[in-house]
Write a protein that holds these residues in place. Structure first.
Motif, PDB file in Angstrom:
ATOM      1  N   GLY A   1      76.518  14.637  52.655  1.00  0.00           N
ATOM      2  CA  GLY A   1      77.204  15.784  51.881  1.00  0.00           C
ATOM      3  C   GLY A   1      76.518  16.629  51.090  1.00  0.00           C
ATOM      4  N   VAL A   2      75.059  16.636  51.283  1.00  0.00           N
ATOM      5  CA  VAL A   2      74.281  17.552  50.439  1.00  0.00           C
ATOM      6  C   VAL A   2      73.880  18.443  51.547  1.00  0.00           C
ATOM      7  N   PRO A   3      74.331  19.755  51.462  1.00  0.00           N
ATOM      8  CA  PRO A   3      74.174  20.872  52.684  1.00  0.00           C
ATOM      9  C   PRO A   3      72.634  20.818  52.915  1.00  0.00           C
ATOM     10  N   GLU A   4      71.716  21.078  52.057  1.00  0.00           N
ATOM     11  CA  GLU A   4      70.451  21.327  52.249  1.00  0.00           C
ATOM     12  C   GLU A   4      69.791  20.058  52.709  1.00  0.00           C
ATOM     13  N   GLU A   5      70.238  18.956  52.719  1.00  0.00           N
ATOM     14  CA  GLU A   5      69.621  17.717  53.539  1.00  0.00           C
ATOM     15  C   GLU A   5      70.362  17.483  54.734  1.00  0.00           C
TER      16      GLU A   5
END
Length: 88
Positions: free
Chosen positions: A69-73
């Protein structure tokens, strides 16, 4: 999927994280996989889309992805210019 064990299936290209958090292009590796092989990438491994090889017109791929849910990850794309040449 759909190719015999003896036939070359696809090309995998990957690189570890560099000190700047981007792919370390000095450590790029390429692997030729047979049609019945699976690939699992480690954490912080950058990878190109798999590239079908051989005489066949197609190759099916199944992809399982874990997202937190973390876009950068979950997904980060980088374009490398001028690109890489892979020679067999």
């Amino acid at each position: 999927m759909g190719r015999s064990q003896e036939k070359i299936g696809y090309l995998v290209i990957c690189a570890p994280d560099g000190k700047d958090g981007l792919p370390d292009y000095n450590k790029v590796e390429a692997f030729i996989c047979k049609g019945n092989q699976a690939v699992t990438y480690g954490v912080s491994t950058w990878h190109a889309p798999m590239i079908a090889l051989g005489d066949e017109d197609y190759l099916d791929f199944a992809v399982l992805v874990h997202e937190n849910g973390v876009p950068e990850e979950d997904c980060e794309e980088v374009t490398y210019n001028p690109g890489l040449i892979v020679e067999f």
